[in-house]
Design a protein around this motif. Structure first.
Motif, PDB file in Angstrom:
ATOM      1  N   ASN A 195      -5.927  -1.588  -5.427  1.00 44.56           N
ATOM      2  CA  ASN A 195      -4.800  -0.548  -5.739  1.00 44.56           C
ATOM      3  C   ASN A 195      -3.432  -1.241  -5.956  1.00 44.56           C
ATOM      4  N   ALA A 196      -3.135  -2.041  -4.915  1.00 36.79           N
ATOM      5  CA  ALA A 196      -1.837  -2.716  -4.821  1.00 36.79           C
ATOM      6  C   ALA A 196      -1.390  -3.413  -6.104  1.00 36.79           C
ATOM      7  N   PRO A 197      -2.174  -4.273  -6.629  1.00 41.53           N
ATOM      8  CA  PRO A 197      -1.936  -4.988  -7.757  1.00 41.53           C
ATOM      9  C   PRO A 197      -1.793  -4.238  -9.093  1.00 41.53           C
ATOM     10  N   ILE A 198      -2.994  -3.178  -9.298  1.00 50.98           N
ATOM     11  CA  ILE A 198      -2.618  -2.381 -10.418  1.00 50.98           C
ATOM     12  C   ILE A 198      -1.675  -1.405 -10.377  1.00 50.98           C
ATOM     13  N   CYS A 199      -1.202  -0.870  -9.376  1.00 53.73           N
ATOM     14  CA  CYS A 199       0.105  -0.128  -9.312  1.00 53.73           C
ATOM     15  C   CYS A 199       1.379  -0.701  -9.366  1.00 53.73           C
ATOM     16  N   LEU A 200       1.434  -2.099  -8.941  1.00 52.37           N
ATOM     17  CA  LEU A 200       2.546  -3.003  -9.144  1.00 52.37           C
ATOM     18  C   LEU A 200       2.592  -3.302 -10.452  1.00 52.37           C
ATOM     19  N   THR A 201       1.793  -3.611 -10.981  1.00 51.48           N
ATOM     20  CA  THR A 201       1.739  -3.972 -12.413  1.00 51.48           C
ATOM     21  C   THR A 201       2.125  -3.180 -13.264  1.00 51.48           C
ATOM     22  N   LYS A 202       1.562  -1.921 -13.240  1.00 52.78           N
ATOM     23  CA  LYS A 202       2.065  -0.771 -13.843  1.00 52.78           C
ATOM     24  C   LYS A 202       3.520  -0.587 -13.831  1.00 52.78           C
ATOM     25  N   LEU A 203       4.043  -0.661 -12.370  1.00 45.05           N
ATOM     26  CA  LEU A 203       5.512  -0.432 -12.262  1.00 45.05           C
ATOM     27  C   LEU A 203       6.354  -1.458 -12.920  1.00 45.05           C
ATOM     28  N   THR A 254       0.866  -1.087   0.081  1.00 50.34           N
ATOM     29  CA  THR A 254       0.014  -0.074  -0.107  1.00 50.34           C
ATOM     30  C   THR A 254       0.832   1.336  -0.191  1.00 50.34           C
ATOM     31  N   LEU A 255       2.218   1.066   0.210  1.00 49.16           N
ATOM     32  CA  LEU A 255       3.091   2.228   0.186  1.00 49.16           C
ATOM     33  C   LEU A 255       3.932   2.279  -1.203  1.00 49.16           C
ATOM     34  N   PRO A 256       3.756   3.473  -1.758  1.00 50.44           N
ATOM     35  CA  PRO A 256       4.615   3.613  -3.211  1.00 50.44           C
ATOM     36  C   PRO A 256       5.975   3.378  -2.958  1.00 50.44           C
ATOM     37  N   SER A 257       6.645   3.725  -1.672  1.00 58.83           N
ATOM     38  CA  SER A 257       8.033   3.381  -1.461  1.00 58.83           C
ATOM     39  C   SER A 257       8.487   2.034  -1.480  1.00 58.83           C
ATOM     40  N   ASP A 258       7.608   1.295  -1.035  1.00 59.63           N
ATOM     41  CA  ASP A 258       7.866  -0.267  -0.802  1.00 59.63           C
ATOM     42  C   ASP A 258       7.506  -0.794  -2.167  1.00 59.63           C
ATOM     43  N   LYS A 259       6.464  -0.404  -2.858  1.00 57.63           N
ATOM     44  CA  LYS A 259       6.396  -0.880  -4.223  1.00 57.63           C
ATOM     45  C   LYS A 259       7.610  -0.617  -5.119  1.00 57.63           C
ATOM     46  N   ARG A 260       8.413   0.506  -5.132  1.00 56.08           N
ATOM     47  CA  ARG A 260       9.630   0.796  -5.567  1.00 56.08           C
ATOM     48  C   ARG A 260      10.829  -0.268  -5.106  1.00 56.08           C
ATOM     49  N   LYS A 261      10.755  -0.680  -3.872  1.00 57.33           N
ATOM     50  CA  LYS A 261      11.537  -1.567  -3.223  1.00 57.33           C
ATOM     51  C   LYS A 261      11.246  -2.973  -4.024  1.00 57.33           C
ATOM     52  N   VAL A 262      10.262  -3.443  -4.557  1.00 54.83           N
ATOM     53  CA  VAL A 262      10.033  -4.426  -5.193  1.00 54.83           C
ATOM     54  C   VAL A 262      10.536  -4.292  -6.671  1.00 54.83           C
ATOM     55  N   LEU A 263      10.525  -3.337  -7.309  1.00 54.57           N
ATOM     56  CA  LEU A 263      11.041  -2.900  -8.547  1.00 54.57           C
ATOM     57  C   LEU A 263      12.412  -3.247  -8.556  1.00 54.57           C
ATOM     58  N   ALA A 264      13.249  -2.382  -7.500  1.00 61.21           N
ATOM     59  CA  ALA A 264      14.576  -2.735  -7.385  1.00 61.21           C
ATOM     60  C   ALA A 264      14.970  -4.022  -7.307  1.00 61.21           C
ATOM     61  N   LEU A 316       7.282 -13.000 -14.875  1.00 59.13           N
ATOM     62  CA  LEU A 316       6.155 -13.596 -14.238  1.00 59.13           C
ATOM     63  C   LEU A 316       5.900 -12.818 -12.970  1.00 59.13           C
ATOM     64  N   LEU A 317       4.593 -12.185 -13.183  1.00 57.31           N
ATOM     65  CA  LEU A 317       4.235 -11.490 -11.881  1.00 57.31           C
ATOM     66  C   LEU A 317       2.984 -11.975 -11.440  1.00 57.31           C
ATOM     67  N   ILE A 318       2.880 -12.434 -10.137  1.00 54.38           N
ATOM     68  CA  ILE A 318       1.830 -13.117  -9.614  1.00 54.38           C
ATOM     69  C   ILE A 318       1.116 -12.396  -8.241  1.00 54.38           C
ATOM     70  N   ASN A 319       0.070 -11.644  -8.639  1.00 53.14           N
ATOM     71  CA  ASN A 319      -0.250 -10.993  -7.598  1.00 53.14           C
ATOM     72  C   ASN A 319      -1.604 -11.398  -6.704  1.00 53.14           C
ATOM     73  N   ALA A 320      -0.778 -12.325  -5.796  1.00 49.52           N
ATOM     74  CA  ALA A 320      -1.794 -13.106  -4.837  1.00 49.52           C
ATOM     75  C   ALA A 320      -2.120 -12.555  -3.438  1.00 49.52           C
ATOM     76  N   ALA A 321      -1.605 -11.251  -3.083  1.00 48.49           N
ATOM     77  CA  ALA A 321      -1.908 -10.565  -1.705  1.00 48.49           C
ATOM     78  C   ALA A 321      -2.931 -10.356  -1.684  1.00 48.49           C
TER      79      ALA A 321
END
Length: 269
Positions: A111-119, A61-71, A81-86
């Protein structure tokens, strides 16, 4: 899609379904970046598959943590392969929910799967073959009393999956939407489990769901609906929703009774 040497980002990896998927992916030879807020539940798998499984702590739910996943995905060498299971759930009538409960479901489930997928899409598009897997629910196709807000998030996730699949039709990225029926996980409260028992609902174990998801990925499926007669009811709800209305109306008194039970009270049908 071939899973051996696949590079996977898996959210909700410390949940029942997510952990079962993580284990199945590792056993198939994939490299898995497990995304979860806490590591404790994943510790045995991390020990069993030290070369295949790694963990990143993230609150999606935090943009900064989604960027951690990207990094972390970039450090892994990309992702195909991206699996949005949360996901989170609350069994309660709408007026019994706090706004914070509703907002949490919206934030985590849609919100989380949409934004993470976009990233992660730029990384996915770089792969020779890639897939986004969104884990929804039968309640993403059938609105059910006691789960109005949860259904709203899963209906949204199903719509997102369908639209994204069409949006990516001219790329090498495919989209799989998965709709499990009731599953035996800690996401379900004691009250929800008691209601399932009272209704004599079919309940799958996480390993059964994970196995079906893996087969759907390997088979390049576009959607997967688990369980019979649940698949039939999904189709019936599309064609004759008023008939389903009448059937579910009969369950409403029982649903209301269970929704009003305190969590610490012994629950019986």
């Amino acid at each position: 899609m071939q899973l051996r040497n696949a590079r996977v980002v898996l959210t909700g990896a410390n949940g029942g379904i997510g952990m079962a998927i993580a284990e199945a992916l590792c056993a198939a030879g994939a490299r898995v970046l497990a995304v979860a807020r806490r590591q404790e539940a994943l510790a045995p798998l991390l020990k069993r598959y030290p070369d295949a499984l790694c963990w990143v702590a993230a609150d999606l739910t935090l943009p900064s943590d989604k960027r951690k996943v990207l990094a972390a995905a970039e450090e892994m060498g990309g992702v195909n392969l991206l699996i949005n299971a949360a996901g989170v759930n609350h069994f309660a009538m709408l007026e019994q929910l706090e706004d914070s409960d509703i907002n949490a479901m919206l934030a985590v489930n849609i919100n989380a799967p949409i934004c993470l997928t976009k990233l992660l899409l730029p990384l996915l598009k770089q792969a020779d073959s890639a897939m986004v897997v969104n884990v929804g629910s039968t309640y993403g196709s059938i609105g059910y009393a006691g789960y109005a807000s949860y259904c709203a998030t899963k209906f949204a996730l199903r719509g997102f999956s369908e639209a994204l699949r069409r949006e990516l039709a001219d790329t090498r990225v495919s989209v799989l939407y998965v709709a499990p029926r009731a599953t035996r996980t800690s996401m379900n409260s004691a009250t929800a489990q008691a209601l399932n028992d009272a209704l004599k609902a079919n309940v799958d174990d996480p390993q059964t769901v994970a196995s079906a998801v893996i087969h759907a990925i390997v088979g390049d499926r576009r959607d997967l609906y688990l369980g019979w007669p649940e698949r039939f009811f999904v189709r019936l709800n599309n064609l004759l929703p008023q008939l389903v209305d009448r059937g579910l109306r009969k369950q409403l008194p029982l649903i209301r009774r269970f929704s009003e039970k305190p969590e610490n009270e012994t629950l019986k049908p």
